[in-house]
Write an enzyme that holds these catalytic residues in place. Sequence first.
Site, PDB file in Angstrom:
ATOM      1  N   GLU A 140      -5.997   5.100  13.555  1.00 55.98           N
ATOM      2  CA  GLU A 140      -6.956   4.220  14.221  1.00 55.98           C
ATOM      3  C   GLU A 140      -7.664   4.854  15.416  1.00 55.98           C
ATOM      4  O   GLU A 140      -8.622   4.268  15.944  1.00 55.98           O
ATOM      5  CB  GLU A 140      -6.280   2.911  14.660  1.00 55.98           C
ATOM      6  CG  GLU A 140      -5.306   3.024  15.819  1.00 55.98           C
ATOM      7  CD  GLU A 140      -3.891   3.361  15.386  1.00 55.98           C
ATOM      8  OE1 GLU A 140      -2.984   3.301  16.244  1.00 55.98           O
ATOM      9  OE2 GLU A 140      -3.678   3.680  14.196  1.00 55.98           O
ATOM     10  N   TYR A 195      -1.164   4.682  10.499  1.00 53.04           N
ATOM     11  CA  TYR A 195      -1.549   3.726  11.537  1.00 53.04           C
ATOM     12  C   TYR A 195      -0.359   3.547  12.474  1.00 53.04           C
ATOM     13  O   TYR A 195       0.781   3.386  12.028  1.00 53.04           O
ATOM     14  CB  TYR A 195      -1.914   2.366  10.942  1.00 53.04           C
ATOM     15  CG  TYR A 195      -3.240   2.335  10.206  1.00 53.04           C
ATOM     16  CD1 TYR A 195      -4.433   2.573  10.879  1.00 53.04           C
ATOM     17  CD2 TYR A 195      -3.292   2.042   8.852  1.00 53.04           C
ATOM     18  CE1 TYR A 195      -5.648   2.543  10.214  1.00 53.04           C
ATOM     19  CE2 TYR A 195      -4.500   2.009   8.167  1.00 53.04           C
ATOM     20  CZ  TYR A 195      -5.682   2.254   8.856  1.00 53.04           C
ATOM     21  OH  TYR A 195      -6.880   2.225   8.194  1.00 53.04           O
ATOM     22  N   ARG A 202       0.834  -1.194   0.000  1.00 53.36           N
ATOM     23  CA  ARG A 202       0.000   0.000   0.000  1.00 53.36           C
ATOM     24  C   ARG A 202       0.875   1.253   0.000  1.00 53.36           C
ATOM     25  O   ARG A 202       2.070   1.197   0.256  1.00 53.36           O
ATOM     26  CB  ARG A 202      -0.923  -0.005   1.227  1.00 53.36           C
ATOM     27  CG  ARG A 202      -2.024  -1.050   1.170  1.00 53.36           C
ATOM     28  CD  ARG A 202      -2.791  -1.144   2.476  1.00 53.36           C
ATOM     29  NE  ARG A 202      -1.986  -1.727   3.550  1.00 53.36           N
ATOM     30  CZ  ARG A 202      -2.423  -1.902   4.798  1.00 53.36           C
ATOM     31  NH1 ARG A 202      -3.640  -1.511   5.133  1.00 53.36           N
ATOM     32  NH2 ARG A 202      -1.637  -2.455   5.702  1.00 53.36           N
ATOM     33  N   HIS A 255      -0.960   1.861  16.097  1.00 56.30           N
ATOM     34  CA  HIS A 255      -1.256   0.680  16.926  1.00 56.30           C
ATOM     35  C   HIS A 255      -0.218   0.531  18.040  1.00 56.30           C
ATOM     36  O   HIS A 255       0.438  -0.504  18.189  1.00 56.30           O
ATOM     37  CB  HIS A 255      -1.303  -0.583  16.056  1.00 56.30           C
ATOM     38  CG  HIS A 255      -2.408  -0.580  15.037  1.00 56.30           C
ATOM     39  ND1 HIS A 255      -3.737  -0.637  15.383  1.00 56.30           N
ATOM     40  CD2 HIS A 255      -2.364  -0.518  13.688  1.00 56.30           C
ATOM     41  CE1 HIS A 255      -4.483  -0.623  14.289  1.00 56.30           C
ATOM     42  NE2 HIS A 255      -3.671  -0.535  13.248  1.00 56.30           N
ATOM     43  N   VAL A 294     -12.230  -8.267  17.731  1.00 58.46           N
ATOM     44  CA  VAL A 294     -12.561  -7.400  18.858  1.00 58.46           C
ATOM     45  C   VAL A 294     -11.716  -6.128  18.796  1.00 58.46           C
ATOM     46  O   VAL A 294     -10.518  -6.194  18.510  1.00 58.46           O
ATOM     47  CB  VAL A 294     -12.308  -8.118  20.194  1.00 58.46           C
ATOM     48  CG1 VAL A 294     -12.621  -7.210  21.370  1.00 58.46           C
ATOM     49  CG2 VAL A 294     -13.151  -9.382  20.268  1.00 58.46           C
ATOM     50  N   ASP A 327      -3.060  -6.411  15.314  1.00 55.84           N
ATOM     51  CA  ASP A 327      -2.404  -5.105  15.381  1.00 55.84           C
ATOM     52  C   ASP A 327      -2.473  -4.504  16.779  1.00 55.84           C
ATOM     53  O   ASP A 327      -1.626  -3.690  17.155  1.00 55.84           O
ATOM     54  CB  ASP A 327      -3.038  -4.128  14.394  1.00 55.84           C
ATOM     55  CG  ASP A 327      -2.480  -4.271  12.985  1.00 55.84           C
ATOM     56  OD1 ASP A 327      -1.278  -4.549  12.860  1.00 55.84           O
ATOM     57  OD2 ASP A 327      -3.246  -4.122  12.023  1.00 55.84           O
ATOM     58  N   LYS A 361       1.527   2.014   7.298  1.00 53.60           N
ATOM     59  CA  LYS A 361       1.835   1.240   8.495  1.00 53.60           C
ATOM     60  C   LYS A 361       2.743   2.012   9.434  1.00 53.60           C
ATOM     61  O   LYS A 361       3.359   3.015   9.074  1.00 53.60           O
ATOM     62  CB  LYS A 361       2.486  -0.093   8.118  1.00 53.60           C
ATOM     63  CG  LYS A 361       1.522  -1.066   7.463  1.00 53.60           C
ATOM     64  CD  LYS A 361       0.303  -1.362   8.328  1.00 53.60           C
ATOM     65  CE  LYS A 361       0.628  -2.129   9.590  1.00 53.60           C
ATOM     66  NZ  LYS A 361      -0.569  -2.349  10.446  1.00 53.60           N
TER      67      LYS A 361
END
Length: 363
Positions: free
Chosen positions: A118, A94, A15, A96, A239, A270, A75
């Site tokens: 996120e 992102y 990506r 995480h 979840v 992640d 990422k």
Amino acid sequence: MRIGVPKEVKNHEYRVGLTPSSVAELVAAGHTVFVQANAGAGIDFNDDAYIAVGAKIVSSSVEVFSEADLIVKVKEPQVEEITLLAPRHVLFTYLHLAADAPQAEGLMASGATCIAYETVTASDGSLPLLRPMSEVAGRMSVQIGAHYLEKERGGRGVLLGGVPGVLPARVAILGGGVAGENAAQIAMGMGASVIVYDINGARLADLDRTFGGRVRTAYAVKSVLAEAIREADLVIGAVLIPGAAAPKLVSRDMLKTMKRGSVMVDVAIDQGGCFETSRATTHTDPIYEIDGIIHYCVANMPSAVARTSAIALNNATLPFVLKLANAGAEAAMASDQHLAAGLNVTGGTIVHAAVASALVDFN
């Protein structure tokens, strides 16, 4: 503003932070965009496509970080990228961080302002920049699970949808959010027997209405989850607690009750994963087996369908990138509380409460 797009360096990550169409919008708004050579080549966005819309191509990530103030990625930055960050940089990607203390420490040491896709919110409380990748990962999780249920892949040799006279596979989806709903949609379409488990009764009611009863729902108390794991052929962990580490819903002991050759796909990896036995894997080496149960825990699942994923992600991120570029990070976040919710690290400090708490618990 001077905006930089480095080539992603995570394992099999194809990506790209900005597609040519996104760059065109930014250039039209008066900004300068530096794109690392071949940043989009893996998904057929070649350098000529970027040059055609006004981007400046540079040869290395070092040049991208040197030239740009706003860095747009996909990422989380890898070690070699974190060393290129400086206090003047705004990083938008992102992150995480909840289960990644080394990255958090590196970002704090850099002094950069780091905004995580996120944790950016919407007025309805949803996570608009996580949603497109959750949709992709949720849909992928079922086709991946079906693949590894094949006997030659180590699975039980079960066809997800069965055939006349043979029952379909049982799919247990833990979590009824965006990823879980999309997983249920694909599993149902493939003819599997699907149950979605969640602790939000209103969400379960929404799913029941959405699927017209064709997907069953259940309240996720421990005894119910234990039964679900025991009976399932495919378990999908979907979840999400925004900014926080995922809860461990499936223990090591529960694996011993499962059918040999069952498959577990942890979409929540992640955020640390929602199975006790989960550990992050890569597209190069995506699975491992514990107690006869196949685990798929690839931390950048959507990169397997990287062109679709990159376009979907840009559709969601571009308005925020424009806002950051037009106003500057401080003013943009001051005027938009939802963008401000994405701020995870600034001035050497973790400033997102859920992330900070998760890192304390993780350590």
